[in-house]
Scaffold this motif. Structure first.
Motif, PDB file in Angstrom:
ATOM      1  N   ASP A  63       0.828  -1.207   0.000  1.00 15.59           N
ATOM      2  CA  ASP A  63       0.000   0.000   0.000  1.00 15.59           C
ATOM      3  C   ASP A  63       0.865   1.260   0.000  1.00 15.59           C
ATOM      4  O   ASP A  63       0.381   2.342   0.343  1.00 15.59           O
ATOM      5  N   TYR A 296      -6.257  -1.352  -6.142  1.00 14.67           N
ATOM      6  CA  TYR A 296      -7.189  -0.960  -5.079  1.00 14.67           C
ATOM      7  C   TYR A 296      -8.370  -0.156  -5.607  1.00 14.67           C
ATOM      8  O   TYR A 296      -9.479  -0.239  -5.063  1.00 14.67           O
ATOM      9  N   ASN A 305      -8.319  -7.472  -2.839  1.00 13.55           N
ATOM     10  CA  ASN A 305      -8.941  -6.241  -2.378  1.00 13.55           C
ATOM     11  C   ASN A 305     -10.074  -5.817  -3.307  1.00 13.55           C
ATOM     12  O   ASN A 305     -11.145  -5.418  -2.845  1.00 13.55           O
TER      13      ASN A 305
END
Length: 490
Positions: A63, A296, A305
């Motif tokens: 991330d 994402y 995700n």
């Protein structure tokens, strides 16, 4: 002896290969002499290309992929980006308003480190480029881009790690202002001092980049005059300097056009879009896997995700979009038309604005600045100044998106509010909402919408505009290492 976080972790050297994959990496400060790097402008161009590459490079966890990850974090703190489930955990702490208030959070550390890494590299370029061998015209362009990066990175930092720009706040702690490459710890400058330097840097960049032609659309990672003026417009907007915000936003979009409605539905993944002013161009062989922005935010990439937690729009905001507006098609209130990856969940109000190259390829270009934003800045600034043509500026953008749009007859604050709604719709998912809420001194309000109650506890549903939680804390690693550093209110 300890070195300081912003310096020791971002004291970067530029490494190049003979092919066209220049990049920059964190290295010990004695790994290579900066004199060797900047012997020629050709090498210095490689350094600039390394900075562009670092905008979507993975820094640690998946991330933490440069600017795209910061954009996600910024929208996760707003009310318009909705997590449809807890997914596999990525960005949940940000969504719950706990990450940026946890001094040991990895994402907090990443954001702080990322921008100071860019600043450190910009400083090395600025300090050394004048003595490089090569055309003077190249030196001007290289230095201009480095100054623009330094201005932009400091601006990002001061908006996150300090209180909002306000005349009453100018003497309060801003961030460490780095205008020289050094490993010596520095205290925080005031908010006013940081903004003074930001404005100087971006104005110097504008002067140096005048006349620079970066070439074809695939070179939109480079900062040209339009982008530098766009950065100046953003800075002025955050300061409430409406005259300069309107002026530079108008100048930034000169000779540029808005995209067509057909192009609006193509996935927001290509710098070849005529409306994109600045963005990262990513080659297919530079696969970013599960740290990509599109791993994402896209509708279709086959990541855990995306399959379990497709990102949606605030249902209240969606309800404000006219049925005739092309942007209404970027989300589906039923979820049925979303091109989900294999075994992906179809959630209400999920987005199909962002599309990866395919379900198996997370590659996509990341947008950092578009012409639409410049129209919105100009319209807002003129509306706040009470100028009669504010509605005309808004009309140009809104009519492009919605053929049935009728020029607004609103004035004053009512017109400002209409422009801000347009801004929320237009820039959804592109990393602006936290900054807009903070600069306008607006409270967070997620109530009455489709936010997952399992994620948005009472403390994450609303935030008063005067809450200390609008200010990011300084990472503990920096506090431990830099004795000149002071912490924000805990």
């Amino acid at each position: 002896m300890k070195k300081f976080l912003y310096s020791s972790l971002v004291a970067t050297m530029f490494l190049f290969s003979a092919c066209e994959k220049e990049y920059l990496e964190v290295q010990p400060t004695d790994a290579v002499s900066s004199d060797a790097i900047f012997t020629t402008t050709a090498n210095a161009w490689g350094a600039i290309n390394g900075m562009h590459r670092s905008m979507y490079f993975q820094y640690s966890n998946q991330d933490q992929a440069g600017q795209g990850s910061v954009m996600i974090n910024a929208d996760m703190l707003g009310e318009d980006l909705v997590m449809t489930s807890q997914g596999n955990g990525w960005f949940n702490a940000t969504y719950q308003w706990s990450m940026h208030r946890n001094v040991n959070a990895g994402s907090l550390y990443f954001i702080y480190r990322y921008y100071y890494k860019l600043i450190a590299n910009a400083n090395m370029i600025i300090e050394n480029i004048d003595k490089a061998e090569g055309p003077e015209a190249d030196k001007k362009i290289i230095k201009g881009q480095a100054l623009a990066y330094r201005a932009w990175a400091h601006h990002q930092l001061v908006q996150l790690f300090a209180e909002r720009y306000d005349l009453a706040n100018l003497g309060k702690p801003g961030v460490v202002l780095m205008t020289k490459f050094t490993t010596v710890g520095q205290p925080r400058a005031t908010i006013g001092e940081v903004y003074n330097q930001i404005n100087k840097d971006v104005e110097d960049a504008i002067a140096l980049l005048d006349g620079y032609n970066r070439g074809d659309a695939l070179k939109k990672s480079h900062i040209n005059l339009n982008v530098a003026k766009g950065l100046k417009a953003r800075i002025a907007l955050s300061m409430g300097d409406w005259a300069n915000a309107a002026k530079y936003a108008s100048e930034a979009r000169q000779n540029l056009s808005l995209m067509s409605n057909a192009q609006y539905k193509e996935g927001f993944n290509s710098v070849t879009n005529p409306e994109w002013m600045w963005g990262s161009y990513q080659l297919d062989d530079q696969q970013t896997y599960f740290y990509s922005f599109f791993a994402y935010m896209s509708a279709n990439f086959n990541s855990t995700n995306i399959r379990t937690n497709p990102k949606a729009i605030n249902s209240k905001l969606y309800g404000l979009i006219p049925a005739t507006d092309v942007r209404k098609q970027m989300w589906d209130p039923t979820g049925a038309s979303i091109p989900v990856p294999p075994n992906g969940a179809k959630k209400p109000y999920a987005n199909k604005k962002f599309l990866a190259k395919s379900s198996s390829l997370s590659v996509g270009d990341v947008p950092y600045m578009r012409v639409a934003e410049m129209y919105l800045i100009e319209a807002e600034a003129k509306a706040r100044l009470g100028q009669a043509d504010a509605a005309d500026v808004l009309f140009t953008l809104a009519k492009n998106r919605d053929a049935a749009y009728v020029k607004s007859l609103k004035t004053g604050q009512e017109l400002v509010e209409e422009i801000l709604i347009q801004r929320r719709i237009e820039l959804w998912g592109e990393g602006f909402r936290f900054f807009d809420l903070k600069r306008t001194n607006t409270a967070l309000d997620r109530t009455g919408a489709n936010h997952d109650p399992a994620l948005t506890t009472t403390s994450a549903l609303t935030k008063p505009a005067d809450s200390k939680e609008w200010v990011f804390l300084i990472p503990q690693a920096e506090m431990n290492a830099n004795k000149a550093m002071t912490q924000n209110e805990l």
